[in-house]
Design a protein around this motif. Sequence first.
Motif, PDB file in Angstrom:
ATOM      1  N   UNK A   1       0.820  -1.204   0.000  1.00 30.07           N
ATOM      2  CA  UNK A   1       0.000   0.000   0.000  1.00 30.07           C
ATOM      3  C   UNK A   1       0.854   1.253   0.000  1.00 30.07           C
ATOM      4  N   UNK A   2       2.054   1.180   0.581  1.00 31.51           N
ATOM      5  CA  UNK A   2       2.947   2.314   0.531  1.00 31.51           C
ATOM      6  C   UNK A   2       3.271   2.700  -0.900  1.00 31.51           C
ATOM      7  N   UNK A   3       3.425   1.701  -1.752  1.00 33.31           N
ATOM      8  CA  UNK A   3       3.649   1.954  -3.176  1.00 33.31           C
ATOM      9  C   UNK A   3       2.356   2.321  -3.892  1.00 33.31           C
ATOM     10  N   UNK A   4       1.286   1.568  -3.610  1.00 35.92           N
ATOM     11  CA  UNK A   4       0.040   1.758  -4.355  1.00 35.92           C
ATOM     12  C   UNK A   4      -0.535   3.156  -4.156  1.00 35.92           C
ATOM     13  N   UNK A   5      -0.451   3.671  -2.930  1.00 38.60           N
ATOM     14  CA  UNK A   5      -1.034   4.988  -2.653  1.00 38.60           C
ATOM     15  C   UNK A   5      -0.408   6.071  -3.527  1.00 38.60           C
ATOM     16  N   UNK A   6       0.848   5.881  -3.911  1.00 42.87           N
ATOM     17  CA  UNK A   6       1.551   6.888  -4.714  1.00 42.87           C
ATOM     18  C   UNK A   6       1.924   6.370  -6.100  1.00 42.87           C
ATOM     19  N   UNK A   7       1.309   5.254  -6.495  1.00 45.20           N
ATOM     20  CA  UNK A   7       1.707   4.644  -7.760  1.00 45.20           C
ATOM     21  C   UNK A   7       1.336   5.518  -8.953  1.00 45.20           C
ATOM     22  N   UNK A   8       0.240   6.244  -8.839  1.00 40.93           N
ATOM     23  CA  UNK A   8      -0.146   7.163  -9.906  1.00 40.93           C
ATOM     24  C   UNK A   8       0.860   8.312  -9.986  1.00 40.93           C
ATOM     25  N   UNK A   9       1.227   8.850  -8.823  1.00 41.57           N
ATOM     26  CA  UNK A   9       2.198   9.934  -8.781  1.00 41.57           C
ATOM     27  C   UNK A   9       3.580   9.443  -9.220  1.00 41.57           C
ATOM     28  N   UNK A  10       3.890   8.178  -8.907  1.00 41.60           N
ATOM     29  CA  UNK A  10       5.174   7.601  -9.313  1.00 41.60           C
ATOM     30  C   UNK A  10       5.302   7.596 -10.828  1.00 41.60           C
ATOM     31  N   UNK A  11       4.227   7.169 -11.502  1.00 42.22           N
ATOM     32  CA  UNK A  11       4.258   7.147 -12.960  1.00 42.22           C
ATOM     33  C   UNK A  11       4.479   8.527 -13.548  1.00 42.22           C
ATOM     34  N   UNK A  12       3.803   9.523 -12.991  1.00 45.05           N
ATOM     35  CA  UNK A  12       3.958  10.895 -13.477  1.00 45.05           C
ATOM     36  C   UNK A  12       5.373  11.404 -13.198  1.00 45.05           C
ATOM     37  N   UNK A  13       5.923  11.043 -12.018  1.00 42.23           N
ATOM     38  CA  UNK A  13       7.275  11.483 -11.663  1.00 42.23           C
ATOM     39  C   UNK A  13       8.323  10.905 -12.611  1.00 42.23           C
ATOM     40  N   UNK A  14       8.058   9.713 -13.142  1.00 39.51           N
ATOM     41  CA  UNK A  14       8.981   9.086 -14.083  1.00 39.51           C
ATOM     42  C   UNK A  14       8.743   9.546 -15.524  1.00 39.51           C
ATOM     43  N   UNK A  15       7.834  10.514 -15.697  1.00 41.95           N
ATOM     44  CA  UNK A  15       7.637  11.111 -17.013  1.00 41.95           C
ATOM     45  C   UNK A  15       6.527  10.520 -17.847  1.00 41.95           C
ATOM     46  N   UNK A  16       5.678   9.683 -17.254  1.00 45.79           N
ATOM     47  CA  UNK A  16       4.581   9.081 -18.009  1.00 45.79           C
ATOM     48  C   UNK A  16       3.405  10.057 -18.087  1.00 45.79           C
ATOM     49  N   UNK A  17       2.611   9.933 -19.146  1.00 41.63           N
ATOM     50  CA  UNK A  17       1.442  10.776 -19.317  1.00 41.63           C
ATOM     51  C   UNK A  17       0.342  10.378 -18.335  1.00 41.63           C
ATOM     52  N   UNK A  18      -0.441  11.365 -17.883  1.00 43.04           N
ATOM     53  CA  UNK A  18      -1.529  11.096 -16.936  1.00 43.04           C
ATOM     54  C   UNK A  18      -2.525  10.081 -17.483  1.00 43.04           C
ATOM     55  N   UNK A  19      -2.913  10.213 -18.733  1.00 40.07           N
ATOM     56  CA  UNK A  19      -3.889   9.296 -19.318  1.00 40.07           C
ATOM     57  C   UNK A  19      -3.333   7.880 -19.378  1.00 40.07           C
ATOM     58  N   UNK A  20      -2.079   7.747 -19.815  1.00 40.68           N
ATOM     59  CA  UNK A  20      -1.479   6.412 -19.885  1.00 40.68           C
ATOM     60  C   UNK A  20      -1.386   5.786 -18.496  1.00 40.68           C
ATOM     61  N   UNK A  21      -0.956   6.573 -17.525  1.00 42.09           N
ATOM     62  CA  UNK A  21      -0.807   6.061 -16.161  1.00 42.09           C
ATOM     63  C   UNK A  21      -2.141   5.560 -15.618  1.00 42.09           C
ATOM     64  N   UNK A  22      -3.199   6.312 -15.859  1.00 38.06           N
ATOM     65  CA  UNK A  22      -4.521   5.934 -15.375  1.00 38.06           C
ATOM     66  C   UNK A  22      -4.986   4.620 -15.996  1.00 38.06           C
ATOM     67  N   UNK A  23      -4.877   4.521 -17.310  1.00 38.04           N
ATOM     68  CA  UNK A  23      -5.332   3.306 -17.984  1.00 38.04           C
ATOM     69  C   UNK A  23      -4.420   2.121 -17.686  1.00 38.04           C
ATOM     70  N   UNK A  24      -3.130   2.373 -17.498  1.00 42.25           N
ATOM     71  CA  UNK A  24      -2.206   1.288 -17.153  1.00 42.25           C
ATOM     72  C   UNK A  24      -2.568   0.697 -15.796  1.00 42.25           C
TER      73      UNK A  24
END
Length: 389
Positions: A224-247
């Motif tokens: 859960x420590x990872x999951x709670x910030x997994x969306x933010x993690x993807x964005x921090x690594x340069x991924x697009x918001x839409x891609x991160x959400x659908x992934x």
Amino acid sequence: MTTAAFAPSKVDPTGILAGIMLSFLATAGLFYVNIMAAIVDGLITGLGLSESEAGLIGSANIYGASLGALVAVVLIKAVPWRPAAYVLLISLIALDLISMPIRDADALLAVRAIHGLVGGMLVGIAFGVIARTAQADRTFGILLFVQFGLGGLGVMTLPQLVPIYGTQALFIALALFSFASLVMLTFLPAYPPKPLTVSEGGTVEWRPLFLTLGAIFLFQAANMGLLAYIFRLGIAYGLERTYTSYALGLATWVALLGPLCVILIGTKYGRFLPLALVMLLTLGGTAIFHFSANPLAYLVANCGTGITWGMVMAYLLGMASQFDGAGRTAAAAGLVSKIGLASGPLVAGQLLGDQGDYGMLINVALVTLLLSMLVMLVPARLLDIRQPD
């Protein structure tokens, strides 16, 4: 025409449909955990809260659930579970509706903590009832199958709705889920306590129980420590918001394979071997998050850890349910699980701080998962020896 003529018929207590309805009941009080990534992002995007504030509110919700689960350990044996579930579901709906207009972080934290308290009692009661079913491991597998399937839908759609409709979209989704569970509750049969199955002397075996609970805490906190910030993690690594959400949504649905495996094989191969193999996959999948700048790596890591999360928790909850026929140890497992789920985002938020060092967060999760693996294999082996298939 008698009143009984209007009473809804009950489903088969050993059937898949009963398992699904019990799963909705157990999920209703803690559904926000399955969409925690969407909630944390929604609080930041919709209310303008900081990452620490959003993580604290998420943790308060789950810490409240931990206290509620503690109360449920007593309630499951002392109070008729069905009337209690009705009251708790109606209370959850009311608290979600109250949360909708709140924009102050402190006020929202207080309301969500109360929501967690009520939800924790509901989940604890539901876990106790599931422990009374004929095949608890299988029913917990169904539970996680339902949670992951609906959680995937939530993390795929809700982050897209929050910028348009605000955080109200999050709380409406939670209230609707509780309402659906309220309807299903009327069709569930009674589940009386069953005899103890593990302890020959009729007493709880504390050592393997504590090891199981410890493994649950470590495993849930790391994930859960990872999951709670997994969306933010993807964005921090340069991924697009839409891609991160659908992934994340796709990964949650792929993760259905984990609890599905438990539903299909149960304890046919014992518990030690499946847990050992799956935990090795968990460690590998978590390590791949270091390469999240690659969209495929981010997707694979989420899919892999999602599959193993559902499978491991189904076995661990099933193991805990073996120690008390009334369902108290299963309710205790729910308590410890929630403490782990609450501690993960709290620690993760502090680790990230203002710098957002997601690499360190991944490494801490890896170490915690390894400790969990070492702890869980001891009671798993013991149960395999005492309950050979």
